[in-house]
Design an enzyme around this catalytic site. Structure first.
Site, PDB file in Angstrom:
ATOM      1  N   HIS A  15      -4.628  -4.412   0.288  1.00 13.29           N
ATOM      2  CA  HIS A  15      -4.393  -4.991   1.607  1.00 13.29           C
ATOM      3  C   HIS A  15      -4.909  -6.434   1.653  1.00 13.29           C
ATOM      4  O   HIS A  15      -5.911  -6.717   2.328  1.00 13.29           O
ATOM      5  CB  HIS A  15      -5.091  -4.176   2.689  1.00 13.29           C
ATOM      6  CG  HIS A  15      -4.433  -2.872   2.982  1.00 13.29           C
ATOM      7  ND1 HIS A  15      -3.281  -2.780   3.741  1.00 13.29           N
ATOM      8  CD2 HIS A  15      -4.762  -1.603   2.622  1.00 13.29           C
ATOM      9  CE1 HIS A  15      -2.933  -1.507   3.846  1.00 13.29           C
ATOM     10  NE2 HIS A  15      -3.803  -0.781   3.175  1.00 13.29           N
TER      11      HIS A  15
ATOM     12  N   CYS B 254       0.820  -1.218   0.000  1.00 15.95           N
ATOM     13  CA  CYS B 254       0.000   0.000   0.000  1.00 15.95           C
ATOM     14  C   CYS B 254       0.858   1.276   0.000  1.00 15.95           C
ATOM     15  O   CYS B 254       1.506   1.576  -0.979  1.00 15.95           O
ATOM     16  CB  CYS B 254      -0.984  -0.012   1.165  1.00 15.95           C
ATOM     17  SG  CYS B 254      -2.411   1.073   0.853  1.00 15.95           S
TER      18      CYS B 254
ATOM     19  N   GLU C 266      -3.927  -8.775   3.324  1.00 16.77           N
ATOM     20  CA  GLU C 266      -3.804  -9.306   4.677  1.00 16.77           C
ATOM     21  C   GLU C 266      -4.947  -8.891   5.598  1.00 16.77           C
ATOM     22  O   GLU C 266      -5.058  -9.392   6.729  1.00 16.77           O
ATOM     23  CB  GLU C 266      -2.472  -8.847   5.302  1.00 16.77           C
ATOM     24  CG  GLU C 266      -2.430  -7.407   5.783  1.00 16.77           C
ATOM     25  CD  GLU C 266      -2.292  -6.361   4.698  1.00 16.77           C
ATOM     26  OE1 GLU C 266      -2.345  -5.157   5.029  1.00 16.77           O
ATOM     27  OE2 GLU C 266      -2.140  -6.746   3.511  1.00 16.77           O
TER      28      GLU C 266
END
Length: 301
Positions: free
Chosen positions: A235, A142, A237
Site C-alpha cells: 500500500h 493489494c 498510497e
C-alpha cells in the site's frame, strides 16, 4: 498536477490544505487541454480515506487528470454514506462503454474469502477483462493484485500464519524499467494483509517481470504486457496514520494485533509513526502516469 474533481468533493478540501493543486470543473473547462482520464475502482470500505490517499499519490506531475470514482454494482457499502456514493461515484455498469487512459483498482478487506465467495467476484472479473480493452494501463493494488494474478494467470493465494502489518524494506530490480526509474536500491512500502501470492510462483510466470520484492514479505511490484498491467502487493498510497488506525481499531476489538513492524519509533504505539515511504510512492505513481499512460495513450480515446 492539476487534479480535476467535483468542486464539493470532501477529499478536495483535505488535499488543498496540503498545498496540492486541485482543479475544479469550472477552471478545467477554460483550459484547451485533453486531460488524462483516470478511473479509480474503490473497493475499500471508507471511500473518503482512499480518495484522499490516491489524489495525493497522483499529485506530482504537471499533467491535468480527470478523476472518475467507480464502485461495483453488486455490493452495498456499509461504511460510506449512500449520498456520497450517489453524488461522486459511477457504477461500473455506467462506465463500461467508456475508454480510460489509466485505471487503479484498490484492495479490499475480503482476503479471507475465497475469490468465488466474494459477492462481486463475477463483476470483478468483468472489470479486469474490460480493462484489457478499454484502458491503456491498470494498477492492481493489494487484494486486487492477488485477484489479478489468479484471474489472468491462475496463481493462487495462500493464507499466512499471522497477519503482515508494518512498513517493510523492498529491493528494486531491473532499475532501467521506467516504472521504478529513480528508485533507490532499497525502499520502504507499507503492507497490511493476511494472504499472499508466493513470490516463487510469480517468478515462474513468464508474462510477469518482478521489479521489487522483500526478504520479509515477498512480492512487491511487478509488470506485464509492456505496462498494461501493473501489480503492487503493498500500500504505497497509505497515509502516515493508516496502519496506526488499523492497529488501534483491532486493539479495541480485542483482536490482540501485533504492533506494526518498522513503524512506531521504539515500537511504542504512543509514538508518532515515522513516514518513510512517501517519496518512493510518489515516484511510482508519477512514473506510471508519465511512462505508461501519458506517453502511450492516444489523444482521441
Amino acid at each position: 498536477m492539476p487534479l480535476k474533481v467535483k468542486s464539493n468533493l470532501p477529499a478536495k478540501a483535505v488535499i488543498e490544505k496540503e498545498n496540492i493543486f486541485i482543479m475544479d470543473e469550472n477552471r478545467a473547462i477554460s483550459q484547451d487541454i485533453r486531460p488524462l482520464e483516470i478511473g479509480l475502482v474503490n473497493l475499500m470500505p471508507i471511500k473518503n480515506d482512499t480518495e484522499i490517499q490516491m489524489l495525493r499519490s497522483l499529485s506530482n506531475t504537471p499533467l491535468q487528470v480527470n478523476m472518475t470514482f467507480i464502485t461495483v454494482s453488486h455490493h452495498v457499502s456499509k461504511n460510506t454514506p449512500m449520498a456520497h456514493l450517489d453524488q461522486f461515484y459511477k457504477k461500473f455498469e455506467d462506465v463500461k462503454d467508456r475508454k480510460f487512459d489509466g485505471l487503479i483498482i484498490t484492495g479490499a478487506p475480503i482476503e479471507m474469502l475465497e475469490y468465488e465467495e466474494v459477492e462481486y467476484w463475477d463483476e470483478m472479473c468483468e472489470i479486469m477483462d474490460w480493462s484489457q480493452t478499454n484502458v491503456t494501463s491498470t494498477i492492481f493494488l493489494c487484494w486486487a493484485c492477488q485477484a489479478a494474478f489468479y484471474h489472468f494467470y491462475g496463481l493462487k493465494k495462500r493464507f499466512l500464519p499471522s497477519k503482515i502489518s508494518g512498513v517493510f524494506e523492498c529491493k528494486a530490480h531491473h532499475k532501467k524499467t521506467p516504472l521504478i526509474r529513480g528508485f533507490d536500491d532499497v525502499f520502504w512500502v507499507p503492507h497490511s494483509r493476511n494472504t499472499e501470492v508466493n513470490i516463487r510462483d510469480i517468478a515462474k510466470c513468464k508474462d510477469v517481470t518482478v521489479l521489487a520484492d522483500s526478504d520479509e514479505v515477498g512480492f512487491c511490484i511487478g509488470i506485464a504486457d509492456a505496462g498494461k498491467k501493473i501489480f503492487v502487493m503493498g500500500h504505497p498510497e497509505y497515509d502516515r496514520l493508516t496502519l496506526d488506525n488499523e492497529y488501534k481499531r483491532d486493539t479495541k476489538k480485542g483482536l490482540n494485533p501485533q504492533i506494526p513492524v518498522n513503524y512506531y519509533p521504539d515500537d511504542n504505539p504512543e509514538n508518532k509513526p515515522t513516514l518513510k515511504w512517501r517519496a518512493h510512492a510518489n515516484t511510482l505513481y508519477t512514473n506510471w502516469l508519465n511512462y505508461y499512460v501519458y506517453q502511450v495513450t492516444p489523444y482521441e480515446l
